[in-house]
Design a protein around this motif. Sequence first.
Motif, mmCIF file in Angstrom:
data_model
loop_
_atom_site.group_PDB
_atom_site.id
_atom_site.type_symbol
_atom_site.label_atom_id
_atom_site.label_comp_id
_atom_site.label_asym_id
_atom_site.label_seq_id
_atom_site.Cartn_x
_atom_site.Cartn_y
_atom_site.Cartn_z
ATOM 1 N N LYS A 14 0.902 -1.335 0.032
ATOM 2 C CA LYS A 14 -0.050 -0.088 -0.091
ATOM 3 C C LYS A 14 1.022 1.275 0.123
ATOM 4 O O LYS A 14 1.492 1.450 0.943
ATOM 5 C CB LYS A 14 -1.049 -0.034 1.267
ATOM 6 C CG LYS A 14 -1.986 -1.018 1.246
ATOM 7 C CD LYS A 14 -2.961 -0.995 2.196
ATOM 8 C CE LYS A 14 -4.177 -2.126 2.272
ATOM 9 N NZ LYS A 14 -5.121 -2.131 3.378
ATOM 10 N N GLN A 29 -14.567 -6.998 -0.668
ATOM 11 C CA GLN A 29 -13.259 -6.939 -0.562
ATOM 12 C C GLN A 29 -12.351 -7.628 -1.712
ATOM 13 O O GLN A 29 -11.539 -8.485 -1.440
ATOM 14 C CB GLN A 29 -12.787 -7.417 1.036
ATOM 15 C CG GLN A 29 -13.183 -6.593 1.938
ATOM 16 C CD GLN A 29 -12.244 -5.193 2.305
ATOM 17 O OE1 GLN A 29 -12.500 -4.386 1.617
ATOM 18 N NE2 GLN A 29 -11.268 -5.393 3.213
ATOM 19 N N THR A 81 -9.868 -6.663 -3.413
ATOM 20 C CA THR A 81 -8.554 -6.529 -3.559
ATOM 21 C C THR A 81 -7.739 -6.462 -2.369
ATOM 22 O O THR A 81 -6.836 -6.121 -2.213
ATOM 23 C CB THR A 81 -8.504 -5.074 -4.396
ATOM 24 O OG1 THR A 81 -8.912 -4.097 -3.737
ATOM 25 C CG2 THR A 81 -9.049 -5.047 -5.849
ATOM 26 N N ARG A 82 -8.658 -7.231 -1.445
ATOM 27 C CA ARG A 82 -8.004 -7.365 0.035
ATOM 28 C C ARG A 82 -6.494 -7.835 -0.058
ATOM 29 O O ARG A 82 -6.325 -9.035 -0.588
ATOM 30 C CB ARG A 82 -8.774 -8.113 0.848
ATOM 31 C CG ARG A 82 -8.432 -8.312 2.426
ATOM 32 C CD ARG A 82 -9.456 -9.118 2.893
ATOM 33 N NE ARG A 82 -9.116 -9.391 4.473
ATOM 34 C CZ ARG A 82 -10.073 -9.983 5.085
ATOM 35 N NH1 ARG A 82 -10.981 -10.394 4.646
ATOM 36 N NH2 ARG A 82 -9.432 -10.029 6.644
ATOM 37 N N VAL A 99 -0.642 -3.093 -6.258
ATOM 38 C CA VAL A 99 -1.097 -2.292 -7.199
ATOM 39 C C VAL A 99 -1.307 -2.877 -8.451
ATOM 40 O O VAL A 99 -2.362 -2.244 -9.208
ATOM 41 C CB VAL A 99 -0.360 -0.772 -7.291
ATOM 42 C CG1 VAL A 99 -0.522 0.072 -5.813
ATOM 43 C CG2 VAL A 99 1.084 -1.098 -7.550
ATOM 44 N N ILE A 114 -4.554 -5.082 -8.037
ATOM 45 C CA ILE A 114 -5.620 -4.208 -7.700
ATOM 46 C C ILE A 114 -6.319 -3.615 -9.278
ATOM 47 O O ILE A 114 -7.191 -3.741 -9.596
ATOM 48 C CB ILE A 114 -5.342 -2.865 -6.846
ATOM 49 C CG1 ILE A 114 -5.175 -3.755 -5.431
ATOM 50 C CG2 ILE A 114 -6.373 -2.232 -6.824
ATOM 51 C CD1 ILE A 114 -4.551 -2.757 -4.553
ATOM 52 N N GLU A 115 -5.100 -3.081 -9.789
ATOM 53 C CA GLU A 115 -5.372 -2.580 -11.078
ATOM 54 C C GLU A 115 -6.290 -3.711 -12.271
ATOM 55 O O GLU A 115 -7.081 -3.478 -12.939
ATOM 56 C CB GLU A 115 -4.145 -2.175 -11.971
ATOM 57 C CG GLU A 115 -4.429 -1.455 -13.278
ATOM 58 C CD GLU A 115 -3.070 -1.555 -14.102
ATOM 59 O OE1 GLU A 115 -3.155 -0.300 -15.094
ATOM 60 O OE2 GLU A 115 -2.255 -2.435 -14.275
ATOM 61 N N HIS A 143 -9.850 -4.444 -10.850
ATOM 62 C CA HIS A 143 -10.786 -3.158 -11.006
ATOM 63 C C HIS A 143 -11.069 -3.252 -12.500
ATOM 64 O O HIS A 143 -12.262 -2.961 -13.042
ATOM 65 C CB HIS A 143 -9.891 -1.810 -10.588
ATOM 66 C CG HIS A 143 -9.924 -1.587 -9.350
ATOM 67 N ND1 HIS A 143 -9.297 -0.662 -8.805
ATOM 68 C CD2 HIS A 143 -10.438 -2.471 -8.242
ATOM 69 C CE1 HIS A 143 -9.369 -0.770 -7.373
ATOM 70 N NE2 HIS A 143 -9.957 -1.802 -7.107
ATOM 71 N N SER A 151 -16.810 -2.998 0.354
ATOM 72 C CA SER A 151 -15.267 -2.868 0.371
ATOM 73 C C SER A 151 -14.953 -1.830 1.658
ATOM 74 O O SER A 151 -15.977 -0.883 1.893
ATOM 75 C CB SER A 151 -14.562 -2.210 -0.703
ATOM 76 O OG SER A 151 -13.236 -2.054 -0.542
ATOM 77 N N GLU A 187 -11.962 -0.146 1.389
ATOM 78 C CA GLU A 187 -11.035 0.796 0.938
ATOM 79 C C GLU A 187 -12.067 1.775 0.304
ATOM 80 O O GLU A 187 -12.413 1.759 -0.717
ATOM 81 C CB GLU A 187 -10.143 0.074 -0.034
ATOM 82 C CG GLU A 187 -9.668 -1.309 0.409
ATOM 83 C CD GLU A 187 -8.311 -0.914 1.374
ATOM 84 O OE1 GLU A 187 -7.826 0.339 1.404
ATOM 85 O OE2 GLU A 187 -7.684 -1.705 1.646
ATOM 86 N N GLU A 218 -11.345 2.701 -3.404
ATOM 87 C CA GLU A 218 -11.824 1.714 -4.269
ATOM 88 C C GLU A 218 -13.238 1.776 -4.540
ATOM 89 O O GLU A 218 -13.779 1.837 -5.612
ATOM 90 C CB GLU A 218 -11.485 0.413 -3.500
ATOM 91 C CG GLU A 218 -12.172 -0.983 -4.480
ATOM 92 C CD GLU A 218 -11.559 -2.461 -3.877
ATOM 93 O OE1 GLU A 218 -10.797 -2.879 -4.665
ATOM 94 O OE2 GLU A 218 -11.919 -2.631 -2.765
#
Length: 508
Positions: A200, A428, A430-431, A435, A438-439, A442, A459, A461, A464
């Motif tokens: 993160k 959740q 992308t827990r 990155v 996550i990309e 998404h 989520s 986040e 997000e």
Amino acid sequence: MTQKVIEMKQIVKDFSGFKANNGINLDLQKGEILALLGENGAGKSTLMSILSGLLEPTSGEIFVKGKKVNITGPQVAKKLGIGMVHQHFMLAESFTVLENIILGYETTKGIAIDFKKARQQVLALANNYGLSIDPDQKVSEITVAQQQRVEILKVLYRGADILIFDEPTAVLTPQEITEFIKIIRGLANEGKSIILITHKLEEIRAVADRVTIIRAGKSVGSFEVGKVSDDKMAELMVGRKIEMKLTKPAAQLGRPILTVKDLQVKRKNGSLAVNNLSFTIHAGEILGIAGIDGNGQDELVEALTGLRKINGGKAVIKKLVINSMSTREITQFGVAHIPADRQKYGLILPLSLADNIALQEYYQRPFSKLGIINFKQIYNHAKKLMKKFDIRAASANLPAGELSGGNQQKAIIARELDRDSDLIIAFQPTRGLDVGAIEYIHKQLLAQRAKGKAILLVSYELDEIMQLSDRILVLHNGQESGEVKPETTSETELGLLMTGIKKAGVKE
């Protein structure tokens, strides 16, 4: 003059020809917070397992406070003042907080454990470092954030002055993350040296002094956090430019797919976790659910997927009331479910990747005929999805437990999205991911939105939720605290709604 408390030089860890660490260099200075950044599967946890004595390096050298050492096991690491707080906590749930902290390091009085003295020592540590605990509570009765404090006190009780945290915020809410950052800053101010394994970037920016980046088992470089941008860190981590903000075209809404009306769902203790909640999600829309953990999100998702009884109101999917339907019936009717905990609820870790990908459909053609499973068909299907969803594994026959976190999540995404369901419930999604992963996830969710799928995104986040949602429903005490649009709200407003403070104009 700074003092190096750890130096790791040219560390190699070879697993039968696969080099998880391939000549990595790392150093840590006294009182420093060093972030160790890398993709899921880059070798971060392997490197720290070597430093904490869980693994031995194939080659390379380790120096602790200037002295070359041979860390042959966890006990050796502990004697050197090295303690590790693992991502998945190692606590005995039936034991009390105090019993967990002193386990294996009990103070005795004669032949009996001196609990009074141990309690005094533990409470003194807790007070000194601002780690509020109840020593008499059972671990099974406390929150995840409190369990993390117990793990920190465990390593401090054993005399550690070099602390390693492996993805420590992956299971914490935004508020708990803020509290955790205060805790590790306090530890560093007391002279402790800290290595923070994370992906993160915002946390690195908030708390770390330096960052060491590794990619595919190799050192990329070390940088002062104030002298390197987020974009540069992300690029160095994954080896390509990352789209930090994805473009999202306007939603093209279709028919209602999920309608929830006055829904009531109870907790195990009989109290209402979801209290008269109503909302609708249309085809081609992402509805984000925001809220502090424990405000009904788990029970809502479990009720909608048949894992928990609906106690009042109704849930309707494509005009069919699902209140009394089983999980399998709901799944077959066109609901995909990406659960919050991939290891607990998403995968059967000892089973192969191929078997896990087939879990939702193994009993149907083409994977089964007359009750006989076609394992070749399952394997070939897995190979196809591995390529389509970029699941990086040596073989489809590899146990799911041996995959990195990112690849485990991609396996679940592949299994659920490949079934072409009308409703996708993503909790959740992308827990604990880097990155790059996550990309990727998404983009997959936005692609499903473009195909006309209805998506319920739950989520913790906030970025997000803000980036992906077309509308955001905020939960507080299992009720709607407000509904907002991401383009006209802020994280501050969401935070207030999450605590039950409603702005003027928000419906009661």
